[in-house]
Design an enzyme around this catalytic site. Structure first.
Site, PDB file in Angstrom:
ATOM      1  NE  ARG A  38      -4.300   1.215   1.947  1.00 19.94           N
ATOM      2  CZ  ARG A  38      -4.591   2.109   3.334  1.00 19.94           C
ATOM      3  NH1 ARG A  38      -3.619   2.407   4.321  1.00 19.94           N
ATOM      4  NH2 ARG A  38      -5.735   3.087   3.387  1.00 19.94           N
TER       5      ARG A  38
ATOM      6  CG  ASP B 157      -6.363   0.522   9.889  1.00 23.47           C
ATOM      7  OD1 ASP B 157      -6.553  -0.050   9.833  1.00 23.47           O
ATOM      8  OD2 ASP B 157      -7.345   1.394   8.920  1.00 23.47           O
TER       9      ASP B 157
ATOM     10  CB  CYS C  53      -8.842  -0.659  12.374  1.00 21.26           C
ATOM     11  SG  CYS C  53      -9.014  -1.089  10.291  1.00 21.26           S
TER      12      CYS C  53
ATOM     13  CG  ASP D  56     -11.170  -2.961   5.311  1.00 28.51           C
ATOM     14  OD1 ASP D  56     -11.165  -2.151   6.608  1.00 28.51           O
ATOM     15  OD2 ASP D  56     -10.234  -2.257   5.264  1.00 28.51           O
TER      16      ASP D  56
END
Length: 734
Positions: A443, A478, A526, A548
């Protein structure tokens, strides 16, 4: 009465819970043997269970006969290279490089209550709620001690176990494996339940028969992961939701783990759970100690449902932050699926205005509020306000939302750094990396080295400043990629095997400081959704984003599996827009609301696009959740119909602790032109009590509802939901 019993003559130990006994005994050769875990028993001396002569099973050097072998014995701490050829629970290399280890009994102590585990999350209790047994064993040659720590809870069928290894030798040793628990069984007529999955489809129950050899359930990703949860259950083939023996083992840890199930040549079974030994080595200097994380164990003869409720009660009351134990979580709107990265102050205030009108209590500002973050390729690590989007900053925005009547929350991903960021340009050495080897990206981001004290200090200060200056009441923490190239320049070559574990210890240290500095901030964990949904994170984050995947049809399955271990109060669950942005499926707003009510409730959509009729439905959902929140968050949870059974329906139920209030959610997953009749049998009620169904006003006895059941309505369409509530007649239902 203290539930720990010791017979000094036979060197026997027994720990009793209300419905189980866990028994051990020291053999004539000093080995701590496991003699029983299961239903309650009264005897202590079970030595006749372990003597058996077997060929090709070596005997200890001090053994004068062939009736005793570690290869056959059921043990509490199986060693390595000393006659037991099954998988060991501890492997230690001494200063000579030898890896043989055998722990033998030295002493014990018993005390009321439970001690904290240094640097690790663990369950807690009052002094009169539990008792602890510590048994000290020693490997004579390496001079390493193993302190086995068992805590038995007086009013619950729960036992915790961990191990503390202490080096009392004159030279350093290297721990290569240190499982937190080992439980042995005399036969192998069991099936193993695990919770595998993937991103957006986490924790799908899997049930496999044990077979001779070794089965491994693991994560080597640096986090507990979407792919496998740190939980195993051992059940008899005939065990179902309501009947049969079930043993549950849950690991209070958020990093690499390994669960092992091994059936020996003689049909005995061994279950181990602990830190994954691959890429793990811990250098233990003289006089130093290493503490393993905790395993939580439960036994029941009343099926998987009872096992789950044991875990639910335990984690709600003895692991999650007490600040949130009895506090209803705020009903929130998260802007992510409404705006993604495309928002500004005016857009957020517009969402806030819509939210207040519907009865929502909090607005959470998700990804994109910081640095120069316009997409997911930059700015992680730069926790300063994006002035193009929020020109006045966070504090004025939070103030305006507060004036509307809304609390505020914020999203952060502190453990990561973007290559395109001020932080990376200033401190490239702060990310996990191996000198001379290129770093993998995920990512478009790298992982910060939480084994470094300076990195941990920076992250605490960054998060603390955001929370302190703006007055946020909620933090969504997260983690959107797993660990690669796990190296740290501050540790020597002989300590590189410590980094995976030190990373987790660093994470716990940061979270602990944040919780202490901001005790009234609700932290939701998360990791790309449910990629770090584990008891270790629950200790700091009493609520975790379950997945998600916000599609209600798939969320039913994800929440069904998650409930195998974790209480509904831990599950973050939101109503999202349709067609769903991940599956394209359309589910009625009513059913989406019902599904999201199985946990911390909220919305993830553009409220401005709702019709007037849909807005009225949202208002009804919010009022219903406020009415039923206590029951949902603290009641007993029953899985009535598995959504994966192929019956076209799914159902679950909440029952108050006094068994007088009942909330049932029923979903017809597939509409049929001439479908079958569906009778739903409830669970957990008082047989003689009379219950009134609120909608129709009909009255039924509890035994009728449980044994005959209720006929469910025929609904038109796929994924159509029906929610109904019953209350005991003497509770004055109108």
């Amino acid at each position: 009465m203290m539930p720990i019993f010791i017979d000094k003559k036979s060197k026997s130990f027994r720990m009793d819970t209300p419905g189980s006994s866990y028994c051990m005994q020291v053999s004539q050769y000093g080995d701590l043997l496991h003699t029983h875990y299961g239903g309650r028993i009264s005897d202590m001396d079970l030595s006749e269970l372990w003597n058996q002569k077997r060929e090709f099973s070596p005997n200890p050097a001090e053994c004068g006969d062939r009736l005793y072998s570690l290869d056959v014995s059921l043990q509490e701490v199986p060693g390595n290279m000393t006659g037991d050829y099954r998988t060991p629970s501890v492997i230690i290399k001494d200063s000579t490089g030898a890896a043989a280890v055998r722990f033998q009994y030295e002493s014990f102590r018993v005390y009321e209550g439970k001690s904290e585990l240094a640097g690790l999350p663990s369950s807690f209790c009052g002094k009169k709620q539990a008792d602890t047994l510590e048994i000290t064993l020693t490997d004579t040659y390496s001079k390493v001690k193993a302190v086995l720590i068992y805590t038995v809870f007086r009013d619950m069928d729960m036992i915790t176990r961990s191990v503390r290894l202490i080096n009392e030798g004159e030279k350093a040793v290297y721990i290569k494996k240190a499982a937190s628990s080992c439980v042995e069984f005399a036969d192998s007529r069991y099936e193993l339940v695990s919770l595998p999955g993937c991103w957006a489809m986490e924790r799908t129950p899997q049930r496999k028969e044990l077979f001779q050899g070794r089965q491994v359930y693991e994560s080597r990703r640096g986090a507990s992961s979407h792919q496998m949860n740190p939980f195993l259950a051992l059940v008899r083939p005939e065990t179902n939701e309501v009947h049969g023996q079930a043993y549950g083992f849950s690991f209070v840890y958020s990093g690499n783990f390994m669960g092992e199930a091994e059936v020996s040549q003689y049909g005995t079974s061994r279950i181990l759970l602990g830190i994954h030994p691959q890429d793990f080595t811990w250098k233990l200097e003289t006089e130093e100690a290493f503490q393993t994380p905790e395993v939580v164990m439960t036994y029941t003869d009343q099926g998987l449902g009872a096992m789950s409720r044991n875990f639910h009660d335990f984690y709600r009351n003895h692991l999650c932050n007490p600040r949130w134990m009895d506090t209803r979580r705020p009903i929130l709107i998260n802007n992510w699926e409404a705006t993604y990265f495309d928002f500004n102050s005016a857009r957020l205030l517009e969402i806030g205005k819509e939210a207040v009108e519907l009865g929502i209590e909090m607005l959470v500002i998700d990804d994109g509020w910081f640095g120069k973050r316009e997409d997911d390729t930059s700015s992680l690590g730069d926790w300063v306000v994006n002035r193009r989007k929020l020109p006045e900053g966070l504090k004025p925005l939070v103030g305006k939302l507060r004036e509307m009547g809304l609390k505020s929350g914020i999203w952060m991903e502190p453990e990561m750094v973007s290559k395109d960021s001020q932080l990376y340009r200033k401190h490239p050495e702060w990310c996990l990396h191996i000198e001379g080897r290129p770093c993998s990206t995920g990512r478009s981001q790298y992982v910060l080295d939480l084994a470094r004290a300076d990195v941990c200090e920076y992250l605490f200060e960054a998060v603390d400043q955001v929370l302190s200056e703006s007055g946020f009441a909620y933090l969504k923490w997260d983690m959107n990629r797993h660990l690669t190239e796990v190296g740290s320049v501050l540790l020597g070559t002989d300590r590189q095997g410590e980094i995976f574990h030190r990373y987790v210890l660093g994470l716990y240290q940061i979270l602990g400081r944040i919780v202490r500095a901001h005790p009234d901030v609700l932290i939701e964990g998360c990791s790309g959704g449910g990629g770090r949904f584990d008891p270790g994170m629950l200790y700091y984050c009493p609520q975790i984003w379950t997945s998600d995947d916000t599609d209600a049809g798939e969320r039913m399955m994800i929440q069904y599996g998650t409930s195998m271990v974790y209480p509904p109060s831990a599950m973050g669950s939101h109503v999202s827009a349709c067609p769903n942005h991940q599956t394209g499926r359309t589910v009625s707003l009513h059913t989406r609301g019902m599904t999201a009510m199985t946990g911390g409730f909220g919305y993830e959509m553009d409220l401005g696009k709702l019709s007037l009729e849909e807005k009225e439905e949202v208002k009804r959902q919010i009022e219903a959740y406020k009415q039923y929140a206590e029951l949902i968050m603290h009641g007993d949870y029953f899985r009535l119909v598995n959504p994966d059974e192929g019956r076209d329906i799914c159902a679950w139920e909440f029952v108050s602790k006094d068994k007088k209030k009942v909330l049932v959610h029923y979903v017809q997953m597939r509409g049929r032109a001439n479908g079958p009749l569906h009778i739903l049998q409830l669970q957990g009620l008082l047989a003689a009590e009379r219950y009134q169904e609120k909608k129709a006003g009909l009255i039924y006895h509890g035994d009728t509802l449980m044994n005959a059941g209720l006929r469910m309505p025929l609904l038109m369409g796929d994924f159509q939901g029906y929610q109904f509530y019953l209350e005991a007649r003497d509770s004055n239902v109108g």
